[in-house]
Design a protein around this motif. Structure first.
Motif, PDB file in Angstrom:
ATOM      1  N   MET A  15       0.756  -1.266   0.057  1.00  0.00           N
ATOM      2  CA  MET A  15       0.054  -0.248  -0.041  1.00  0.00           C
ATOM      3  C   MET A  15       0.944   1.340   0.012  1.00  0.00           C
ATOM      4  N   ALA A  16       2.099   1.238   0.526  1.00  0.00           N
ATOM      5  CA  ALA A  16       2.884   2.408   0.488  1.00  0.00           C
ATOM      6  C   ALA A  16       3.566   2.711  -0.647  1.00  0.00           C
ATOM      7  N   ILE A  17       3.813   1.629  -1.432  1.00  0.00           N
ATOM      8  CA  ILE A  17       4.713   1.959  -2.699  1.00  0.00           C
ATOM      9  C   ILE A  17       3.886   2.090  -3.899  1.00  0.00           C
ATOM     10  N   SER A  18       2.273   1.628  -3.692  1.00  0.00           N
ATOM     11  CA  SER A  18       1.411   1.348  -4.921  1.00  0.00           C
ATOM     12  C   SER A  18       0.748   2.647  -5.107  1.00  0.00           C
ATOM     13  N   ASN A  19       0.839   2.819  -6.371  1.00  0.00           N
ATOM     14  CA  ASN A  19       0.014   4.190  -6.733  1.00  0.00           C
ATOM     15  C   ASN A  19      -1.606   3.851  -6.695  1.00  0.00           C
ATOM     16  N   ASN A  20      -2.034   2.727  -6.689  1.00  0.00           N
ATOM     17  CA  ASN A  20      -3.188   2.368  -6.828  1.00  0.00           C
ATOM     18  C   ASN A  20      -4.188   2.829  -5.599  1.00  0.00           C
ATOM     19  N   TYR A  21      -5.412   3.403  -5.774  1.00  0.00           N
ATOM     20  CA  TYR A  21      -6.218   3.633  -4.630  1.00  0.00           C
ATOM     21  C   TYR A  21      -6.667   2.227  -3.787  1.00  0.00           C
ATOM     22  N   LEU A  22      -6.705   2.617  -2.601  1.00  0.00           N
ATOM     23  CA  LEU A  22      -7.467   1.393  -1.921  1.00  0.00           C
ATOM     24  C   LEU A  22      -8.801   1.077  -2.441  1.00  0.00           C
ATOM     25  N   SER A  23      -9.144   0.067  -2.181  1.00  0.00           N
ATOM     26  CA  SER A  23     -10.304  -0.634  -2.822  1.00  0.00           C
ATOM     27  C   SER A  23     -11.638  -0.601  -1.645  1.00  0.00           C
ATOM     28  N   ILE A  24     -11.253   0.002  -0.469  1.00  0.00           N
ATOM     29  CA  ILE A  24     -12.223   0.037   0.584  1.00  0.00           C
ATOM     30  C   ILE A  24     -13.489   0.958   0.314  1.00  0.00           C
ATOM     31  N   ASP A  25     -13.359   2.069  -0.448  1.00  0.00           N
ATOM     32  CA  ASP A  25     -14.634   2.878  -0.741  1.00  0.00           C
ATOM     33  C   ASP A  25     -15.434   1.972  -1.896  1.00  0.00           C
ATOM     34  N   GLY A  26     -14.780   1.369  -2.741  1.00  0.00           N
ATOM     35  CA  GLY A  26     -15.620   0.398  -3.620  1.00  0.00           C
ATOM     36  C   GLY A  26     -16.060  -0.952  -2.984  1.00  0.00           C
ATOM     37  N   TYR A  27     -15.319  -1.392  -1.720  1.00  0.00           N
ATOM     38  CA  TYR A  27     -16.121  -2.404  -0.963  1.00  0.00           C
ATOM     39  C   TYR A  27     -17.251  -1.843  -0.478  1.00  0.00           C
ATOM     40  N   LEU A  28     -17.428  -0.570   0.356  1.00  0.00           N
ATOM     41  CA  LEU A  28     -18.364  -0.202   1.228  1.00  0.00           C
ATOM     42  C   LEU A  28     -19.701   0.087   0.120  1.00  0.00           C
ATOM     43  N   SER A  29     -19.243   0.445  -1.186  1.00  0.00           N
ATOM     44  CA  SER A  29     -20.490   1.156  -2.011  1.00  0.00           C
ATOM     45  C   SER A  29     -21.152  -0.137  -2.343  1.00  0.00           C
ATOM     46  N   LYS A  30     -20.285  -1.413  -2.496  1.00  0.00           N
ATOM     47  CA  LYS A  30     -21.085  -2.396  -2.937  1.00  0.00           C
ATOM     48  C   LYS A  30     -21.605  -3.166  -1.985  1.00  0.00           C
ATOM     49  N   GLN A  31     -21.317  -2.949  -0.608  1.00  0.00           N
ATOM     50  CA  GLN A  31     -22.078  -3.370   0.431  1.00  0.00           C
ATOM     51  C   GLN A  31     -23.569  -2.796   0.642  1.00  0.00           C
ATOM     52  N   LYS A  32     -23.511  -1.351   0.207  1.00  0.00           N
ATOM     53  CA  LYS A  32     -24.895  -0.723   0.316  1.00  0.00           C
ATOM     54  C   LYS A  32     -25.582  -1.348  -0.583  1.00  0.00           C
TER      55      LYS A  32
END
Length: 344
Positions: A126-143
């Motif tokens: 996570m520290a070296i990656s340029n990708n965004y974490l997927s937690i926002d996508g996970y939470l929206s999918k949960q809804k």
């Protein structure tokens, strides 16, 4: 007659343990390949990759894909029956398969150590990656789906335990009988496990490393429950935080988080609701002065066999659906639209 056949099969296993184990392993791999690749062959090759085949071949695999739920259910039942028959013929004890509470605390402690190592590696990624974490996508999918974190963790633990039972209690036991060398058997069983996750190269490497570590812990402690729980927790944590790095756009059947390429349809490419958009214009898009309307010429290929509405809660929030999709069954295979209007 049935008892005679079982005695005969037991005799073959005792007389040729390596050959019998190799046959069992290859037969299981054949079932898994059929389940993962042959059944969805039309979707990932003929449809997604535009591989040219005769119409009769395409129609044959298309019908298989349409009935994939039934066929896959049959294959899963076949795998379960085959494993149970093998266990019965071999007379494998619960302790050999790790179905025991012995060493549960020691095994749990070793699993916690492995989880800590995985957490350190994940933080570094996570520290070296340029990708965004997927937690926002996970939470929206949960809804959208209405699922809870606890239910996801519970399902992940069940899935993890089942996968570890397949890897350790079946595949690893056969590779041990074939090679009679623990390091070689561990590497071969982990390689089979990583192939199940093809074609995602990142996930294949991760499962190869993780499977090797789990196999080492299994041989050390012979407890499938602690390893299964650890697998489920790690799997769910990666799904929440690192799915955008590991899974995005990697699975041909739409699993994981998506990179949109104007292909539309529900998650996992359910055949009942499949359509495709193909952009026919050129960039930049021209915007009319009146009302800020952009005209986008597209071609819509409708391959659906069921009706659905863009207001459906489960489907409309996924991001794949267009409000311009016809809400009725279309009997023609390709339908041209002059323009798809989008209000800016």
């Amino acid at each position: 007659m049935g008892a005679f056949n079982l005695v005969w099969l037991r005799w073959i296993y005792k007389r040729y343990p390596r050959g019998a184990s190799l046959f069992e392993l290859l037969f299981l791999i054949g079932l898994l390949v059929t389940y993962l690749w042959i059944v969805p062959l039309w979707f990932w090759s003929i449809y997604r990759l535009n591989i040219a085949v005769p119409d009769s071949v395409s129609a044959f695999f298309y019908e298989i894909w349409l009935e994939k739920n039934f066929i896959r259910s049959f294959l899963i039942a076949s795998i379960v029956c085959f494993i149970l028959a093998s266990i019965y013929i071999r007379r494998t004890s619960p302790r050999e398969m790790g179905l025991t509470t012995r060493n549960i605390w020691i095994s749990g402690r070793d699993c916690i150590y492995l989880v800590l190592i995985i957490c350190i590696c994940a933080i570094a990624i996570m520290a070296i990656s340029n990708n965004y974490l997927s937690i926002d996508g996970y939470l929206s999918k949960q809804k959208i789906t209405g699922r809870t974190l606890l239910s996801d963790i519970f399902v992940a633990i069940l899935s993890g335990t089942a996968q570890q039972f397949l890897l350790q209690s079946f595949i690893l036991q056969r590779t041990l009988a074939i090679f009679r060398n623990k390091p070689t058997a561990i590497l071969c069983s982990s390689f089979v496990f990583c192939l199940i996750h093809a074609p995602n190269i990142i996930l294949m490497v991760a499962t190869m490393i993780f499977g090797t570590a789990c196999s080492f812990l299994f041989i050390r402690n012979r407890n499938i429950f602690t390893i299964g729980i650890m697998h489920g927790v790690v799997q769910q944590a990666l799904r929440i935080f690192l799915a955008s790095i590991i899974l995005s756009g990697s699975y041909l059947d739409g699993r994981g988080y998506f990179t949109f390429d104007l292909s539309v349809g529900p998650p996992k490419g359910y055949p009942a609701y499949l359509a495709e958009l193909e952009y026919k214009g050129s960039l930049p898009l021209a915007q009319s002065a009146a009302g800020g309307v952009i005209i986008i010429p597209v071609l819509v290929a409708n391959k659906s066999t069921k009706t659905w509405s863009s207001t459906d809660k489960r489907l409309s929030g996924v991001g794949w659906l267009s409000p311009h999709r016809p809400k009725r069954r279309c009997d023609i295979s390709r339908q041209s639209f002059n323009a798809l209007r989008h209000t800016n």
